[in-house]
Design a protein around this motif. Structure first.
Motif, PDB file in Angstrom:
ATOM      1  N   VAL A  17      -3.628   0.850  -3.889  1.00 34.06           N
ATOM      2  CA  VAL A  17      -2.459   0.862  -4.522  1.00 34.06           C
ATOM      3  C   VAL A  17      -1.347   1.850  -3.989  1.00 34.06           C
ATOM      4  O   VAL A  17      -0.165   1.398  -3.909  1.00 34.06           O
ATOM      5  CB  VAL A  17      -2.494   1.063  -6.113  1.00 34.06           C
ATOM      6  CG1 VAL A  17      -1.241   1.503  -6.624  1.00 34.06           C
ATOM      7  CG2 VAL A  17      -3.119   0.148  -6.542  1.00 34.06           C
ATOM      8  N   ALA A  18      -1.678   3.052  -3.566  1.00 33.37           N
ATOM      9  CA  ALA A  18      -0.869   4.119  -3.104  1.00 33.37           C
ATOM     10  C   ALA A  18      -0.426   3.562  -1.737  1.00 33.37           C
ATOM     11  O   ALA A  18       0.770   3.730  -1.226  1.00 33.37           O
ATOM     12  CB  ALA A  18      -1.331   5.269  -2.861  1.00 33.37           C
ATOM     13  N   TYR A  19      -1.279   2.934  -0.757  1.00 35.43           N
ATOM     14  CA  TYR A  19      -1.068   2.703   0.552  1.00 35.43           C
ATOM     15  C   TYR A  19      -0.147   1.162   0.377  1.00 35.43           C
ATOM     16  O   TYR A  19       1.006   1.186   1.215  1.00 35.43           O
ATOM     17  CB  TYR A  19      -2.296   2.162   1.117  1.00 35.43           C
ATOM     18  CG  TYR A  19      -2.216   1.518   2.584  1.00 35.43           C
ATOM     19  CD1 TYR A  19      -1.807   2.710   3.662  1.00 35.43           C
ATOM     20  CD2 TYR A  19      -2.387   0.541   3.055  1.00 35.43           C
ATOM     21  CE1 TYR A  19      -1.822   2.190   4.953  1.00 35.43           C
ATOM     22  CE2 TYR A  19      -2.111   0.165   4.456  1.00 35.43           C
ATOM     23  CZ  TYR A  19      -1.885   1.005   5.441  1.00 35.43           C
ATOM     24  OH  TYR A  19      -1.709   0.637   6.608  1.00 35.43           O
ATOM     25  N   GLY A  20      -0.252   0.431  -0.420  1.00 37.58           N
ATOM     26  CA  GLY A  20       0.494  -0.785  -0.683  1.00 37.58           C
ATOM     27  C   GLY A  20       1.861  -0.120  -1.210  1.00 37.58           C
ATOM     28  O   GLY A  20       3.149  -1.035  -0.598  1.00 37.58           O
ATOM     29  N   TRP A  21       2.068   0.674  -2.026  1.00 40.84           N
ATOM     30  CA  TRP A  21       3.316   1.105  -2.437  1.00 40.84           C
ATOM     31  C   TRP A  21       4.126   1.716  -1.300  1.00 40.84           C
ATOM     32  O   TRP A  21       5.249   1.795  -1.275  1.00 40.84           O
ATOM     33  CB  TRP A  21       3.087   2.177  -3.817  1.00 40.84           C
ATOM     34  CG  TRP A  21       4.514   2.782  -3.984  1.00 40.84           C
ATOM     35  CD1 TRP A  21       5.280   2.167  -5.081  1.00 40.84           C
ATOM     36  CD2 TRP A  21       5.080   3.989  -3.804  1.00 40.84           C
ATOM     37  NE1 TRP A  21       6.569   2.807  -5.180  1.00 40.84           N
ATOM     38  CE2 TRP A  21       6.206   4.111  -4.389  1.00 40.84           C
ATOM     39  CE3 TRP A  21       4.665   4.960  -2.769  1.00 40.84           C
ATOM     40  CZ2 TRP A  21       7.253   5.129  -4.115  1.00 40.84           C
ATOM     41  CZ3 TRP A  21       5.460   6.046  -2.577  1.00 40.84           C
ATOM     42  CH2 TRP A  21       6.653   6.094  -3.295  1.00 40.84           C
ATOM     43  N   GLY A  22       3.434   2.707  -0.446  1.00 38.70           N
ATOM     44  CA  GLY A  22       4.119   3.212   0.703  1.00 38.70           C
ATOM     45  C   GLY A  22       4.695   2.062   1.618  1.00 38.70           C
ATOM     46  O   GLY A  22       5.508   2.377   2.306  1.00 38.70           O
ATOM     47  N   ALA A  23       3.960   1.219   1.835  1.00 37.52           N
ATOM     48  CA  ALA A  23       4.309   0.149   2.625  1.00 37.52           C
ATOM     49  C   ALA A  23       5.628  -0.661   2.141  1.00 37.52           C
ATOM     50  O   ALA A  23       6.456  -0.966   2.828  1.00 37.52           O
ATOM     51  CB  ALA A  23       3.195  -0.912   2.756  1.00 37.52           C
ATOM     52  N   THR A  24       5.678  -0.613   0.863  1.00 36.50           N
ATOM     53  CA  THR A  24       7.217  -1.108   0.312  1.00 36.50           C
ATOM     54  C   THR A  24       8.173  -0.255   0.433  1.00 36.50           C
ATOM     55  O   THR A  24       9.334  -0.730   0.462  1.00 36.50           O
ATOM     56  CB  THR A  24       6.998  -1.517  -1.437  1.00 36.50           C
ATOM     57  OG1 THR A  24       6.813  -0.373  -1.873  1.00 36.50           O
ATOM     58  CG2 THR A  24       5.973  -2.312  -1.651  1.00 36.50           C
ATOM     59  N   GLN A  25       8.139   0.920   1.120  1.00 38.47           N
ATOM     60  CA  GLN A  25       9.260   2.125   1.185  1.00 38.47           C
ATOM     61  C   GLN A  25       9.775   1.756   2.688  1.00 38.47           C
ATOM     62  O   GLN A  25      10.698   2.294   2.939  1.00 38.47           O
ATOM     63  CB  GLN A  25       8.542   3.371   1.080  1.00 38.47           C
ATOM     64  CG  GLN A  25       7.947   3.884  -0.382  1.00 38.47           C
ATOM     65  CD  GLN A  25       8.761   3.229  -1.371  1.00 38.47           C
ATOM     66  OE1 GLN A  25      10.172   3.629  -1.387  1.00 38.47           O
ATOM     67  NE2 GLN A  25       8.617   2.353  -2.342  1.00 38.47           N
ATOM     68  N   PHE A  26       9.076   0.752   3.477  1.00 43.53           N
ATOM     69  CA  PHE A  26       9.749   0.711   5.012  1.00 43.53           C
ATOM     70  C   PHE A  26      10.970   0.042   4.819  1.00 43.53           C
ATOM     71  O   PHE A  26      11.334  -0.786   3.778  1.00 43.53           O
ATOM     72  CB  PHE A  26       8.666  -0.162   5.722  1.00 43.53           C
ATOM     73  CG  PHE A  26       7.436   0.634   6.139  1.00 43.53           C
ATOM     74  CD1 PHE A  26       7.346   1.858   6.463  1.00 43.53           C
ATOM     75  CD2 PHE A  26       6.190  -0.277   6.240  1.00 43.53           C
ATOM     76  CE1 PHE A  26       6.315   2.681   6.705  1.00 43.53           C
ATOM     77  CE2 PHE A  26       5.043   0.341   6.603  1.00 43.53           C
ATOM     78  CZ  PHE A  26       4.906   1.605   6.766  1.00 43.53           C
TER      79      PHE A  26
END
Length: 147
Positions: A17-26
């Motif tokens: 979930v944290a990794y996926g959320w971080g990917a949305t910040q690109f």
């Protein structure tokens, strides 16, 4: 071991979930949010990791005996190979670094050296071609760069 698998599954789910959320910040790709961009691959990995972690929580494996120091050594060697891969990726390029890493990991899993090298070469080349021409995302060329 069921409890250990479930705890690992929960921890991996939080990481996914944290990794996926971080990917949305690109940043949004130039062609718009529906196009392939820098966040596409990390989002796909987050989904896959999330599904695998849910599987661990819902259906953990039966108890397996621990392999001892030999297994710990193999895990340490695998981590060393992956760390070397990270360090060699830019200067060597994606195809040579991936060939070495995948080949070494396959060899450690019991594949004969020639087949392990061929697996590494085919893996590195096919992923490079997929990313370069299919997804139009640049990967480092390193020593293979044409001048």
């Amino acid at each position: 071991m069921k409890a250990t698998d479930r705890v690992l599954g929960i921890l991996l789910l939080v990481l996914a979930v944290a990794y996926g959320w971080g990917a949305t910040q690109f940043p949004v790709p130039f062609a718009g949010p529906e196009s392939v961009g820098p966040s596409t691959f990390p989002k796909a990995l987050a989904v896959i990791m999330g599904l695998c972690s849910l599987y661990l929580v819902v259906k953990p494996d039966e108890s397996q005996p621990w392999g001892g120091l030999r297994v710990l050594g193999e895990l340490g060697l695998a981590l060393t190979i992956l760390a070397a891969y990270i360090l060699l990726l830019e200067p060597f390029g994606f195809i040579p670094a991936t060939t070495l890493a995948v080949g070494a990991l396959c060899w450690r899993m019991g594949v004969r050296p020639l087949k392990a090298c061929m697996t590494g070469l085919l893996s590195g080349t096919s992923v490079f071609l997929l990313f370069t021409f299919g997804l139009e995302l640049a990967l480092p060329t390193g020593i293979l760069e044409l001048h």
